[in-house]
Motif scaffolding. Structure first.
Motif, PDB file in Angstrom:
ATOM      1  N   GLY A  61     -11.303  -4.675   4.517  1.00 12.96           N
ATOM      2  CA  GLY A  61     -11.712  -3.662   3.551  1.00 12.96           C
ATOM      3  C   GLY A  61     -10.634  -2.710   3.081  1.00 12.96           C
ATOM      4  N   HIS A  62      -9.364  -3.080   3.189  1.00 15.16           N
ATOM      5  CA  HIS A  62      -8.268  -2.250   2.692  1.00 15.16           C
ATOM      6  C   HIS A  62      -7.408  -3.084   1.737  1.00 15.16           C
ATOM      7  N   PRO A  63      -7.984  -3.470   0.603  1.00 15.08           N
ATOM      8  CA  PRO A  63      -7.290  -4.407  -0.282  1.00 15.08           C
ATOM      9  C   PRO A  63      -6.137  -3.819  -1.091  1.00 15.08           C
ATOM     10  N   LEU A  64      -6.076  -2.506  -1.216  1.00 16.90           N
ATOM     11  CA  LEU A  64      -5.002  -1.894  -2.004  1.00 16.90           C
ATOM     12  C   LEU A  64      -3.845  -1.481  -1.105  1.00 16.90           C
ATOM     13  N   MET A  65      -2.669  -1.942  -1.474  1.00 16.47           N
ATOM     14  CA  MET A  65      -1.469  -1.551  -0.736  1.00 16.47           C
ATOM     15  C   MET A  65      -0.498  -0.895  -1.709  1.00 16.47           C
ATOM     16  N   MET A  66       0.152   0.126  -1.203  1.00 16.78           N
ATOM     17  CA  MET A  66       1.112   0.880  -2.007  1.00 16.78           C
ATOM     18  C   MET A  66       2.421   0.988  -1.257  1.00 16.78           C
ATOM     19  N   VAL A  67       3.507   0.977  -2.012  1.00 15.04           N
ATOM     20  CA  VAL A  67       4.827   1.333  -1.494  1.00 15.04           C
ATOM     21  C   VAL A  67       5.107   2.706  -2.092  1.00 15.04           C
ATOM     22  N   VAL A  68       5.327   3.683  -1.235  1.00 14.16           N
ATOM     23  CA  VAL A  68       5.476   5.059  -1.701  1.00 14.16           C
ATOM     24  C   VAL A  68       6.861   5.569  -1.316  1.00 14.16           C
ATOM     25  N   GLU A  69       7.587   6.042  -2.319  1.00 13.50           N
ATOM     26  CA  GLU A  69       8.889   6.662  -2.105  1.00 13.50           C
ATOM     27  C   GLU A  69       8.677   8.176  -2.042  1.00 13.50           C
ATOM     28  N   VAL A  70       9.179   8.801  -0.977  1.00 17.84           N
ATOM     29  CA  VAL A  70       8.967  10.236  -0.780  1.00 17.84           C
ATOM     30  C   VAL A  70      10.311  10.943  -0.657  1.00 17.84           C
ATOM     31  N   PRO A  91      -3.628   6.989   9.701  1.00 18.28           N
ATOM     32  CA  PRO A  91      -4.047   5.585   9.762  1.00 18.28           C
ATOM     33  C   PRO A  91      -3.703   4.766   8.523  1.00 18.28           C
ATOM     34  N   GLU A  92      -3.696   5.379   7.359  1.00 22.11           N
ATOM     35  CA  GLU A  92      -3.399   4.636   6.131  1.00 22.11           C
ATOM     36  C   GLU A  92      -1.950   4.155   6.062  1.00 22.11           C
ATOM     37  N   VAL A  93      -1.062   4.832   6.778  1.00 23.86           N
ATOM     38  CA  VAL A  93       0.359   4.495   6.744  1.00 23.86           C
ATOM     39  C   VAL A  93       0.615   3.369   7.745  1.00 23.86           C
ATOM     40  N   MET A  94       0.900   2.190   7.208  1.00 25.30           N
ATOM     41  CA  MET A  94       1.175   1.034   8.053  1.00 25.30           C
ATOM     42  C   MET A  94       2.611   1.059   8.565  1.00 25.30           C
ATOM     43  N   GLN A  95       3.518   1.488   7.710  1.00 24.64           N
ATOM     44  CA  GLN A  95       4.929   1.557   8.059  1.00 24.64           C
ATOM     45  C   GLN A  95       5.534   2.773   7.376  1.00 24.64           C
ATOM     46  N   CYS A  96       6.508   3.356   8.043  1.00 22.02           N
ATOM     47  CA  CYS A  96       7.225   4.504   7.487  1.00 22.02           C
ATOM     48  C   CYS A  96       8.682   4.366   7.883  1.00 22.02           C
ATOM     49  N   ILE A 106      10.297   5.754   2.847  1.00 25.81           N
ATOM     50  CA  ILE A 106       9.519   4.701   2.197  1.00 25.81           C
ATOM     51  C   ILE A 106       8.293   4.487   3.069  1.00 25.81           C
ATOM     52  N   LEU A 107       7.118   4.545   2.460  1.00 34.83           N
ATOM     53  CA  LEU A 107       5.861   4.330   3.172  1.00 34.83           C
ATOM     54  C   LEU A 107       5.199   3.056   2.670  1.00 34.83           C
ATOM     55  N   ILE A 108       4.574   2.327   3.561  1.00 37.40           N
ATOM     56  CA  ILE A 108       3.693   1.225   3.194  1.00 37.40           C
ATOM     57  C   ILE A 108       2.292   1.708   3.565  1.00 37.40           C
ATOM     58  N   VAL A 109       1.435   1.828   2.560  1.00 39.68           N
ATOM     59  CA  VAL A 109       0.122   2.436   2.730  1.00 39.68           C
ATOM     60  C   VAL A 109      -0.955   1.433   2.342  1.00 39.68           C
ATOM     61  N   ALA A 110      -1.997   1.325   3.164  1.00 34.92           N
ATOM     62  CA  ALA A 110      -3.148   0.459   2.860  1.00 34.92           C
ATOM     63  C   ALA A 110      -4.392   1.332   2.744  1.00 34.92           C
ATOM     64  N   VAL A 111      -5.132   1.141   1.654  1.00 31.92           N
ATOM     65  CA  VAL A 111      -6.343   1.927   1.408  1.00 31.92           C
ATOM     66  C   VAL A 111      -7.468   1.041   0.880  1.00 31.92           C
ATOM     67  N   LYS A 112      -8.688   1.568   0.955  1.00 37.25           N
ATOM     68  CA  LYS A 112      -9.861   0.838   0.469  1.00 37.25           C
ATOM     69  C   LYS A 112      -9.966   0.853  -1.050  1.00 37.25           C
ATOM     70  N   SER A 113      -9.586   1.994  -1.642  1.00 41.64           N
ATOM     71  CA  SER A 113      -9.778   2.150  -3.087  1.00 41.64           C
ATOM     72  C   SER A 113      -8.775   3.158  -3.631  1.00 41.64           C
ATOM     73  N   MET A 114      -8.709   3.240  -4.944  1.00 40.81           N
ATOM     74  CA  MET A 114      -7.834   4.219  -5.576  1.00 40.81           C
ATOM     75  C   MET A 114      -8.303   5.636  -5.249  1.00 40.81           C
ATOM     76  N   ILE A 115      -9.594   5.828  -5.080  1.00 37.47           N
ATOM     77  CA  ILE A 115     -10.119   7.144  -4.682  1.00 37.47           C
ATOM     78  C   ILE A 115      -9.569   7.526  -3.309  1.00 37.47           C
ATOM     79  N   ASP A 116      -9.513   6.573  -2.389  1.00 34.49           N
ATOM     80  CA  ASP A 116      -8.946   6.847  -1.065  1.00 34.49           C
ATOM     81  C   ASP A 116      -7.453   7.144  -1.152  1.00 34.49           C
ATOM     82  N   TYR A 117      -6.746   6.451  -2.051  1.00 37.73           N
ATOM     83  CA  TYR A 117      -5.325   6.729  -2.205  1.00 37.73           C
ATOM     84  C   TYR A 117      -5.123   8.129  -2.792  1.00 37.73           C
TER      85      TYR A 117
END
Length: 152
Positions: A61-70, A91-96, A106-117
């Protein structure tokens, strides 16, 4: 120091950590008990950091993944430490990764929806006065996923 037996064992368990001692022994050319002793030693000295299962984000149930530059506002040790601590417990941050270059993390983030992101960005990025900016890249396809380290 890794010898050729250690290297072969590490390659095999990186590909599939559920292999039995007998299967490893056949591939490596040692007895099952020797393979287990070597693996235990590699765990004890920190060569093997962790043994995990790679789970399909979509299947849970976490189909959206993001790569986030901070980028942080300042690179003070206390600010860096606080950000690292927050990412380790989110919990959403899989890797940092703390990186060099134009961004700090650089973050790898997994979320359920864009609302969760959006909630994640609000809680951890927009509301953090120490973050100068962040940039989000939406993952369209997981082409290769793994933590296998090439060992020679």
């Amino acid at each position: 120091m890794l010898d050729p037996f250690d290297v072969r064992l590490l390659k095999l368990v990186q590909a599939n950590s559920r292999r039995t001692a007998h299967e490893l022994a056949e591939e490596v050319g040692l007895s099952p008990s020797a393979c287990l002793r070597r693996l235990n030693r590699l765990r004890e000295v920190g060569v093997i950091e962790s043994e995990i299962a790679v789970v399909s984000p979509s299947a849970v149930g976490h189909p959206l993944m993001m790569v986030v530059e901070v980028s942080l506002e300042r690179e003070r040790p206390d600010i860096m430490s606080d950000f690292k601590k927050a990412m380790r417990t989110t919990p959403e941050v899989m890797q940092c990764y703390y990186v060099t270059g134009e961004v700090d993390f650089i973050l790898i983030v997994a979320v359920k929806s864009m609302i969760d992101y959006e909630r994640f960005t609000s809680d951890f990025l927009f509301n953090n006065k120490n973050i100068r900016r962040f940039n989000t890249l939406v993952v369209m396809d997981r082409v290769k996923v793994g933590l296998t380290i090439p060992i020679e």
